[in-house]
Design an enzyme around this catalytic site. Structure first.
Site, PDB file in Angstrom:
ATOM      1  N   ASP A   1       0.853  -1.182   0.000  1.00 49.88           N
ATOM      2  CA  ASP A   1       0.000   0.000   0.000  1.00 49.88           C
ATOM      3  C   ASP A   1       0.893   1.237   0.000  1.00 49.88           C
ATOM      4  O   ASP A   1       1.446   1.620   1.018  1.00 49.88           O
ATOM      5  CB  ASP A   1      -0.912   0.002   1.228  1.00 49.88           C
ATOM      6  CG  ASP A   1      -1.904   1.150   1.205  1.00 49.88           C
ATOM      7  OD1 ASP A   1      -1.849   1.976   0.266  1.00 49.88           O
ATOM      8  OD2 ASP A   1      -2.743   1.226   2.120  1.00 49.88           O
TER       9      ASP A   1
ATOM     10  N   HIS B   1      -0.191   4.219  -0.813  1.00 52.69           N
ATOM     11  CA  HIS B   1      -1.057   5.255  -0.225  1.00 52.69           C
ATOM     12  C   HIS B   1      -0.861   6.624  -0.859  1.00 52.69           C
ATOM     13  O   HIS B   1      -0.807   7.642  -0.181  1.00 52.69           O
ATOM     14  CB  HIS B   1      -0.830   5.320   1.296  1.00 52.69           C
ATOM     15  CG  HIS B   1      -2.092   5.568   2.056  1.00 52.69           C
ATOM     16  ND1 HIS B   1      -2.473   6.821   2.472  1.00 52.69           N
ATOM     17  CD2 HIS B   1      -3.067   4.724   2.447  1.00 52.69           C
ATOM     18  CE1 HIS B   1      -3.624   6.743   3.104  1.00 52.69           C
ATOM     19  NE2 HIS B   1      -4.004   5.480   3.098  1.00 52.69           N
TER      20      HIS B   1
ATOM     21  N   GLU C   1      -0.812  -0.899  -4.348  1.00 51.72           N
ATOM     22  CA  GLU C   1      -2.031  -0.146  -4.066  1.00 51.72           C
ATOM     23  C   GLU C   1      -1.776   1.357  -4.120  1.00 51.72           C
ATOM     24  O   GLU C   1      -0.959   1.890  -3.378  1.00 51.72           O
ATOM     25  CB  GLU C   1      -2.574  -0.522  -2.679  1.00 51.72           C
ATOM     26  CG  GLU C   1      -3.849   0.196  -2.320  1.00 51.72           C
ATOM     27  CD  GLU C   1      -4.420  -0.239  -0.990  1.00 51.72           C
ATOM     28  OE1 GLU C   1      -5.231   0.510  -0.417  1.00 51.72           O
ATOM     29  OE2 GLU C   1      -4.052  -1.341  -0.502  1.00 51.72           O
TER      30      GLU C   1
ATOM     31  N   GLU D   1     -10.251   2.981  -2.915  1.00 54.99           N
ATOM     32  CA  GLU D   1     -10.796   3.117  -1.565  1.00 54.99           C
ATOM     33  C   GLU D   1     -11.456   4.461  -1.311  1.00 54.99           C
ATOM     34  O   GLU D   1     -12.309   4.569  -0.430  1.00 54.99           O
ATOM     35  CB  GLU D   1      -9.701   2.880  -0.523  1.00 54.99           C
ATOM     36  CG  GLU D   1      -8.633   3.933  -0.472  1.00 54.99           C
ATOM     37  CD  GLU D   1      -7.555   3.601   0.551  1.00 54.99           C
ATOM     38  OE1 GLU D   1      -7.355   4.427   1.465  1.00 54.99           O
ATOM     39  OE2 GLU D   1      -6.925   2.542   0.442  1.00 54.99           O
TER      40      GLU D   1
ATOM     41  N   ASP E   1     -14.729   0.924  -0.746  1.00 62.23           N
ATOM     42  CA  ASP E   1     -14.940   0.887   0.703  1.00 62.23           C
ATOM     43  C   ASP E   1     -16.431   1.045   0.948  1.00 62.23           C
ATOM     44  O   ASP E   1     -17.036   2.025   0.521  1.00 62.23           O
ATOM     45  CB  ASP E   1     -14.155   2.016   1.371  1.00 62.23           C
ATOM     46  CG  ASP E   1     -14.164   1.927   2.886  1.00 62.23           C
ATOM     47  OD1 ASP E   1     -15.269   1.776   3.459  1.00 62.23           O
ATOM     48  OD2 ASP E   1     -13.099   2.036   3.502  1.00 62.23           O
TER      49      ASP E   1
ATOM     50  N   HIS F   1     -11.707  -2.342   0.383  1.00 60.20           N
ATOM     51  CA  HIS F   1     -10.967  -1.614   1.415  1.00 60.20           C
ATOM     52  C   HIS F   1     -11.840  -1.591   2.666  1.00 60.20           C
ATOM     53  O   HIS F   1     -13.043  -1.383   2.595  1.00 60.20           O
ATOM     54  CB  HIS F   1     -10.683  -0.190   0.939  1.00 60.20           C
ATOM     55  CG  HIS F   1      -9.993   0.658   1.948  1.00 60.20           C
ATOM     56  ND1 HIS F   1     -10.666   1.555   2.752  1.00 60.20           N
ATOM     57  CD2 HIS F   1      -8.687   0.749   2.294  1.00 60.20           C
ATOM     58  CE1 HIS F   1      -9.803   2.169   3.535  1.00 60.20           C
ATOM     59  NE2 HIS F   1      -8.589   1.695   3.283  1.00 60.20           N
TER      60      HIS F   1
END
Length: 203
Positions: free
Chosen positions: A19, A21, A46, A72, A95, A122
């Site tokens: 991830d 991010h 990710e 997400e 999500d 997510h």
């Protein structure tokens, strides 16, 4: 070096999702990172860059040697439809608390299935959302994997009377009525609502 050490430590049978991010600002740097970690067989990368820039995500996916995951912070089937039409992801990560709820997430998964893309929801918001996600997973053909975080521990675990605990990396689908969890009303009243906000990295 960290990825090499991690792969050596866990062996080849453990999947490692990275991830990033959205902390890489330039797509070319994200591509450099992808090539650097690919020899260690990452499960996915990710969100190396912001997912809202669909054109750049699509360009990155065409060149990326590892599966690319994102979604997400996207809302609604239209945002995911744009992402999927651009062929900008191998794995989508809606999500349930952000994308529009359970019904919307099923619609998103159906659109993804039409593009041969799998769904890895997510999930960071506690045991009630875990229950909803588990039922989603059981009813979705192109489901891949469900994120399960320590947020189901601590005070959030009090929100249900019998919180689920993964065993051997899996959750069992319950056979009890409804979601399969009983709410602890007393615990819910003791704790105030905490909204979740997606931050934006800054240099």
């Amino acid at each position: 070096k960290t990825m090499e050490d991690l792969r050596r430590a866990v062996g080849d049978d453990i999947q490692i999702g990275l991830d990033i991010h959205t902390n890489v600002f330039e797509p070319v740097r994200a591509l450099e990172l992808a090539y650097a970690v690919t020899p260690y067989n990452p499960f996915f990368l990710e969100e190396p860059v912001r997912p809202e820039n669909v054109a750049e995500m699509a360009l990155l996916r065409r060149k990326c040697p590892a599966p690319l995951a994102t979604g997400e912070s996207l809302f609604g089937k239209w945002a995911f439809n744009d992402l999927l039409k651009a062929q900008a992801a191998d794995i989508i990560q809606p999500d349930i608390a952000v994308c529009g709820g359970l019904t919307e997430m099923w619609k998103i998964a159906a659109i993804a299935e039409g593009h041969d893309v799998v769904v890895a929801p997510h999930h960071t918001v506690g045991p009630i959302a875990t229950a909803a996600n588990l039922h989603f997973a059981a009813a979705t053909d192109n489901f891949l994997i469900l994120e399960f975080t320590p947020n189901d521990s601590g005070r959030r675990r009090e929100f249900v009377k019998d919180p689920w605990i993964p065993r051997d990396g899996h959750l069992e689908v319950p056979e009890t009525p409804g979601w399969g969890v009983d709410l602890n009303e007393d615990a819910l009243q003791r704790h105030s609502y905490e909204p979740w906000h997606r931050g934006h990295p800054r240099r």
